[in-house]
Design a protein around this motif. Structure first.
Motif, PDB file in Angstrom:
ATOM      1  N   VAL A 241       0.834  -1.211   0.000  1.00 36.08           N
ATOM      2  CA  VAL A 241       0.000   0.000   0.000  1.00 36.08           C
ATOM      3  C   VAL A 241       0.867   1.258   0.000  1.00 36.08           C
ATOM      4  O   VAL A 241       0.621   2.196  -0.756  1.00 36.08           O
ATOM      5  N   MET A 242       1.907   1.284   0.826  1.00 34.23           N
ATOM      6  CA  MET A 242       2.761   2.465   0.902  1.00 34.23           C
ATOM      7  C   MET A 242       3.609   2.635  -0.354  1.00 34.23           C
ATOM      8  O   MET A 242       3.825   3.750  -0.825  1.00 34.23           O
ATOM      9  N   LEU A 243       4.079   1.540  -0.902  1.00 38.24           N
ATOM     10  CA  LEU A 243       4.898   1.620  -2.113  1.00 38.24           C
ATOM     11  C   LEU A 243       4.094   2.178  -3.283  1.00 38.24           C
ATOM     12  O   LEU A 243       4.620   2.943  -4.105  1.00 38.24           O
ATOM     13  N   GLN A 244       2.811   1.815  -3.368  1.00 42.38           N
ATOM     14  CA  GLN A 244       1.951   2.353  -4.422  1.00 42.38           C
ATOM     15  C   GLN A 244       1.809   3.860  -4.289  1.00 42.38           C
ATOM     16  O   GLN A 244       1.707   4.585  -5.286  1.00 42.38           O
ATOM     17  N   HIS A 245       1.837   4.359  -3.059  1.00 45.68           N
ATOM     18  CA  HIS A 245       1.689   5.803  -2.828  1.00 45.68           C
ATOM     19  C   HIS A 245       2.940   6.571  -3.253  1.00 45.68           C
ATOM     20  O   HIS A 245       2.833   7.690  -3.767  1.00 45.68           O
ATOM     21  N   PHE A 246       4.110   5.989  -3.031  1.00 43.07           N
ATOM     22  CA  PHE A 246       5.347   6.726  -3.259  1.00 43.07           C
ATOM     23  C   PHE A 246       6.047   6.396  -4.580  1.00 43.07           C
ATOM     24  O   PHE A 246       6.935   7.129  -4.999  1.00 43.07           O
ATOM     25  N   ARG A 247       5.708   5.289  -5.211  1.00 38.19           N
ATOM     26  CA  ARG A 247       6.395   4.874  -6.421  1.00 38.19           C
ATOM     27  C   ARG A 247       5.406   4.500  -7.524  1.00 38.19           C
ATOM     28  O   ARG A 247       4.210   4.433  -7.306  1.00 38.19           O
ATOM     29  N   GLU A 248       5.952   4.243  -8.712  1.00 39.23           N
ATOM     30  CA  GLU A 248       5.124   3.846  -9.839  1.00 39.23           C
ATOM     31  C   GLU A 248       4.612   2.418  -9.659  1.00 39.23           C
ATOM     32  O   GLU A 248       5.188   1.617  -8.916  1.00 39.23           O
ATOM     33  N   SER A 249       3.541   2.111 -10.382  1.00 42.15           N
ATOM     34  CA  SER A 249       2.935   0.788 -10.274  1.00 42.15           C
ATOM     35  C   SER A 249       3.890  -0.314 -10.726  1.00 42.15           C
ATOM     36  O   SER A 249       3.812  -1.451 -10.243  1.00 42.15           O
ATOM     37  N   ALA A 250       4.810   0.000 -11.652  1.00 43.93           N
ATOM     38  CA  ALA A 250       5.771  -1.005 -12.110  1.00 43.93           C
ATOM     39  C   ALA A 250       6.666  -1.463 -10.964  1.00 43.93           C
ATOM     40  O   ALA A 250       6.985  -2.653 -10.841  1.00 43.93           O
ATOM     41  N   ASP A 251       7.076  -0.523 -10.111  1.00 42.93           N
ATOM     42  CA  ASP A 251       7.875  -0.895  -8.948  1.00 42.93           C
ATOM     43  C   ASP A 251       7.070  -1.789  -8.006  1.00 42.93           C
ATOM     44  O   ASP A 251       7.604  -2.754  -7.429  1.00 42.93           O
ATOM     45  N   VAL A 252       5.797  -1.465  -7.842  1.00 42.79           N
ATOM     46  CA  VAL A 252       4.934  -2.283  -6.984  1.00 42.79           C
ATOM     47  C   VAL A 252       4.810  -3.689  -7.557  1.00 42.79           C
ATOM     48  O   VAL A 252       4.862  -4.685  -6.821  1.00 42.79           O
ATOM     49  N   GLY A 253       4.657  -3.779  -8.879  1.00 39.01           N
ATOM     50  CA  GLY A 253       4.533  -5.086  -9.513  1.00 39.01           C
ATOM     51  C   GLY A 253       5.775  -5.939  -9.337  1.00 39.01           C
ATOM     52  O   GLY A 253       5.685  -7.131  -9.018  1.00 39.01           O
ATOM     53  N   ASN A 254       6.941  -5.338  -9.543  1.00 37.24           N
ATOM     54  CA  ASN A 254       8.182  -6.099  -9.376  1.00 37.24           C
ATOM     55  C   ASN A 254       8.421  -6.467  -7.914  1.00 37.24           C
ATOM     56  O   ASN A 254       8.919  -7.553  -7.608  1.00 37.24           O
ATOM     57  N   TYR A 255       8.067  -5.567  -7.008  1.00 38.43           N
ATOM     58  CA  TYR A 255       8.221  -5.871  -5.586  1.00 38.43           C
ATOM     59  C   TYR A 255       7.290  -7.004  -5.177  1.00 38.43           C
ATOM     60  O   TYR A 255       7.684  -7.905  -4.422  1.00 38.43           O
ATOM     61  N   ARG A 256       6.069  -6.976  -5.688  1.00 44.66           N
ATOM     62  CA  ARG A 256       5.120  -8.045  -5.382  1.00 44.66           C
ATOM     63  C   ARG A 256       5.611  -9.375  -5.942  1.00 44.66           C
ATOM     64  O   ARG A 256       5.437 -10.434  -5.318  1.00 44.66           O
ATOM     65  N   ALA A 257       6.245  -9.347  -7.114  1.00 47.05           N
ATOM     66  CA  ALA A 257       6.814 -10.566  -7.681  1.00 47.05           C
ATOM     67  C   ALA A 257       7.879 -11.136  -6.749  1.00 47.05           C
ATOM     68  O   ALA A 257       7.950 -12.355  -6.532  1.00 47.05           O
ATOM     69  N   ALA A 258       8.714 -10.263  -6.177  1.00 51.21           N
ATOM     70  CA  ALA A 258       9.726 -10.720  -5.219  1.00 51.21           C
ATOM     71  C   ALA A 258       9.069 -11.316  -3.979  1.00 51.21           C
ATOM     72  O   ALA A 258       9.509 -12.352  -3.457  1.00 51.21           O
ATOM     73  N   LEU A 259       8.010 -10.689  -3.505  1.00 50.84           N
ATOM     74  CA  LEU A 259       7.294 -11.206  -2.335  1.00 50.84           C
ATOM     75  C   LEU A 259       6.705 -12.587  -2.593  1.00 50.84           C
ATOM     76  O   LEU A 259       6.741 -13.464  -1.723  1.00 50.84           O
ATOM     77  N   VAL A 260       6.152 -12.788  -3.785  1.00 52.27           N
ATOM     78  CA  VAL A 260       5.548 -14.081  -4.115  1.00 52.27           C
ATOM     79  C   VAL A 260       6.581 -15.195  -3.987  1.00 52.27           C
ATOM     80  O   VAL A 260       6.317 -16.252  -3.395  1.00 52.27           O
ATOM     81  N   LEU A 261       7.770 -14.955  -4.522  1.00 53.43           N
ATOM     82  CA  LEU A 261       8.812 -15.975  -4.440  1.00 53.43           C
ATOM     83  C   LEU A 261       9.284 -16.177  -3.005  1.00 53.43           C
ATOM     84  O   LEU A 261       9.495 -17.314  -2.560  1.00 53.43           O
ATOM     85  N   ALA A 262       9.448 -15.084  -2.264  1.00 55.78           N
ATOM     86  CA  ALA A 262       9.887 -15.202  -0.865  1.00 55.78           C
ATOM     87  C   ALA A 262       8.844 -15.946  -0.033  1.00 55.78           C
ATOM     88  O   ALA A 262       9.201 -16.742   0.863  1.00 55.78           O
ATOM     89  N   GLU A 263       7.574 -15.734  -0.312  1.00 59.53           N
ATOM     90  CA  GLU A 263       6.512 -16.361   0.481  1.00 59.53           C
ATOM     91  C   GLU A 263       6.348 -17.847   0.188  1.00 59.53           C
ATOM     92  O   GLU A 263       5.684 -18.559   0.948  1.00 59.53           O
ATOM     93  N   PHE A 264       6.952 -18.330  -0.907  1.00 60.28           N
ATOM     94  CA  PHE A 264       6.943 -19.769  -1.145  1.00 60.28           C
ATOM     95  C   PHE A 264       7.677 -20.511  -0.026  1.00 60.28           C
ATOM     96  O   PHE A 264       7.449 -21.704   0.188  1.00 60.28           O
ATOM     97  N   LEU A 265       8.554 -19.812   0.677  1.00 59.59           N
ATOM     98  CA  LEU A 265       9.272 -20.442   1.793  1.00 59.59           C
ATOM     99  C   LEU A 265       8.340 -20.824   2.936  1.00 59.59           C
ATOM    100  O   LEU A 265       8.712 -21.621   3.800  1.00 59.59           O
ATOM    101  N   TRP A 266       7.148 -20.256   2.954  1.00 55.03           N
ATOM    102  CA  TRP A 266       6.261 -20.441   4.100  1.00 55.03           C
ATOM    103  C   TRP A 266       5.388 -21.676   4.005  1.00 55.03           C
ATOM    104  O   TRP A 266       4.609 -21.960   4.923  1.00 55.03           O
ATOM    105  N   PHE A 267       5.488 -22.426   2.923  1.00 55.71           N
ATOM    106  CA  PHE A 267       4.571 -23.560   2.783  1.00 55.71           C
ATOM    107  C   PHE A 267       4.773 -24.588   3.898  1.00 55.71           C
ATOM    108  O   PHE A 267       3.817 -25.036   4.531  1.00 55.71           O
ATOM    109  N   VAL A 268       6.015 -24.986   4.145  1.00 54.94           N
ATOM    110  CA  VAL A 268       6.283 -25.972   5.198  1.00 54.94           C
ATOM    111  C   VAL A 268       5.854 -25.451   6.572  1.00 54.94           C
ATOM    112  O   VAL A 268       5.156 -26.154   7.314  1.00 54.94           O
ATOM    113  N   PRO A 269       6.227 -24.212   6.956  1.00 54.23           N
ATOM    114  CA  PRO A 269       5.757 -23.703   8.251  1.00 54.23           C
ATOM    115  C   PRO A 269       4.235 -23.630   8.346  1.00 54.23           C
ATOM    116  O   PRO A 269       3.673 -23.879   9.420  1.00 54.23           O
TER     117      PRO A 269
END
Length: 543
Positions: A241-269
């Protein structure tokens, strides 16, 4: 209420596996169809919607599941619970939808987020209603112990979204993706309510319970749980939400892509957390604190080991995996991904601890721990995003995630158990460092991206396990102890191997086995590095 907890857990975990696979397949396609900018807008809208729905549905979904599961002897208890929460769901959904429409109609959305988002909030207003009854139906079925129905509905929701959203997103962009959520939630809501109706007639929504019916208790139930959910969701979404306010949507999209991959680590937990909420509740009722500490610390160690090897592998292959998975446009997501991985690992460790604390029932300390991490997350996002953009968001979120483990260890001590009793944190950390160097070296040495993806995960896993056994982070018999609970022939074979590895029954692994593992680990390391060097040389001399 007669039901098999093991069957319910199996249904939940199986559904998580299927949903994870579907998510892994559909996410890169959605990113490609929407582009970085469109995917950023979509991620922002879903973050806002997720936070908003906490106040619309959390009390209802948790409440109906809890009070149905109580199965009281009161006359028509189940009918009155279903009817009470159905009426409450209708009222809150109507209020939630109207508020979004008014916010869009009177320019609040335009002022807060930009004119281009106004049209999307009208769709979100309809989605509030369909999502409300989708979740109400699923949680009602879970309250009846019918996970065999509720979890396939979760899969149906994902399948429906993928089937509708992907083609529509290709043609209509973000609006098509939202239409996918709308269609899927409507489908699941209708199917779920039909199944509920077969269990208990929905005509009960017109029945009036007696004066003794605990309306006040049901309205105020789970206020602490709602606070906990809100704090957790802020950790997930405030950066978007904050990144969308301060940066372009492309940055939000790439950041969200990074989050998706990082969150794959949470399946076992997440799988461990699902099991522990069930299993530790009974132990708490028996005051078996030592057994709880034993289970919690072992879960912490296993989570650390499994998540660490995944994090090391993902870090080693980030330059290769991100462009292949999301496309070349997502290359800016590599740096945020690397910054997010340490925090994602810390959050993974906190999840089983949080589950055990929830099993005790007193949420004061878990809420305080989560609030502290959420506050740090918000403060750092405010400080870093305006200046550093998605890299600042990644650092802030990683620190916020990581502090979850520290604070929840503190909370666990106050709740009454020790999650570090047999966690072997130092040994697991040493394993990660020792194994990380050769795994990264192997990934670097292999120039072919597809060959790296094929070779590094299995060889890296073998290297990691070898070091874990050598430094004592993992006992040789423990993997087979886990496998022994599987159906035969796997279970019986694993139990037999476990018995042999435990030697004469004193619980100590045989020394010759450790020496053998040492040789095997070195052999794998040398072979892996040699393979990478040979591949590099072959590419260098090829025309």
């Amino acid at each position: 209420m007669n039901r098999s907890i093991a069957s319910g857990v199996f249904s939940v975990v199986s559904a998580k596996v299927v949903v994870l696979v579907l998510t892994a397949i559909s996410t890169p396609l959605l990113y490609r169809f929407l582009g970085a900018s469109g995917y950023g807008e979509y991620a922002f809208l879903m973050s806002v919607f997720a936070i908003y729905m906490i106040f619309v549905s959390s009390g209802i979904t948790d409440g109906v599941r809890k009070f149905l599961a109580e199965d009281r002897n009161a006359t028509n208890w189940s009918e009155h619970v279903v009817g009470f929460y159905f009426r409450l769901a209708v009222g809150l959904a109507a209020v939630g939808a109207v508020l979004l429409v008014l916010a869009a109609q009177f320019g609040v959305v335009s002022i807060a987020f930009g004119e281009e988002f106004t049209i999307y909030f009208y769709v979100l207003a309809v989605l509030v209603v369909t999502a409300q009854f989708r979740d109400y139906a699923r949680k009602t079925l879970m309250g009846f112990g019918l996970e065999r129905y509720s979890e396939p509905l979760k899969i149906l929701d994902k399948v429906g979204f993928v089937a509708v959203a992907l083609p529509l997103a290709y043609v209509f962009g973000v609006m098509g993706a939202l239409a996918g959520h709308l269609a899927a939630s409507l489908l699941v809501a209708v199917a779920g309510l039909i199944i509920v109706h077969r269990r208990i007639s929905l005509s009960c929504i017109y029945s009036k319970p007696t004066e003794r019916f605990p309306r006040t208790k049901m309205l105020t139930f789970n206020s602490m749980s709602i606070v906990l959910v809100f704090l957790l969701m802020s950790l997930y979404h405030i950066d978007i939400v904050m990144l969308q306010h301060f940066r372009e949507s492309a940055d939000v999209g790439n950041y969200r892509a990074a989050l998706v991959l990082a969150e794959f680590l949470w399946f076992v937990p997440l799988a461990i957390q699902t099991v522990f909420v069930h299993s530790t509740s009974e132990l708490w009722s028996q005051n078996r604190h030592r057994k709880i500490s034993e289970l919690a610390s072992k879960a912490t160690r296993y989570t650390f080991l499994l998540t660490a090897v995944m994090a090391v592998g993902l870090a080693a292959l980030a330059d290769v995996a991100v462009p292949i998975y999301f496309g070349s446009e997502a290359t800016p997501a590599i740096a945020p991904l690397l910054l997010l991985l340490p925090g994602a690992l810390g959050f993974a460790l906190a999840r089983p601890i949080l589950a055990v604390s929830q099993g005790e029932g007193t949420l004061r300390y878990p809420v305080a721990a989560t609030a502290a991490a959420a506050l740090i997350n918000v403060v750092l996002n405010v400080a870093l995003i305006p200046r550093y953009g998605m890299h600042g968001a990644a650092v802030a979120t990683s620190v916020g995630y990581g502090t979850m483990f520290v604070f929840h260890c503190w909370a666990a001590r106050h709740v009454g158990f020790d999650p570090l009793a047999d966690a072997r944190i130092g040994r697991v950390a040493l394993t990660t460092v020792l194994a990380g160097a050769p795994i990264v070296a192997l990934a670097t040495a292999i120039s072919s991206p597809w060959l790296a993806l094929a070779v590094v995960p299995p060889v890296g896993f073998a290297i990691f396990v070898a070091f874990a056994l050598l430094v004592g982070a993992l006992d040789p018999a423990e993997p087979f102890e886990v496998l022994s609970i599987f159906p035969d022939p796997i279970g019986s074979m694993a139990a037999s191997i476990q018995g042999r590895l435990e030697g004469d029954g004193d619980g100590q692994p045989r020394s010759w086995y450790q020496h053998l593992l040492f040789v095997a680990g070195l052999s794998l390391l040398v072979s892996g590095l040699a393979l990478g060097v040979l591949e590099t040389d072959a590419l260098l001399v090829s025309p």
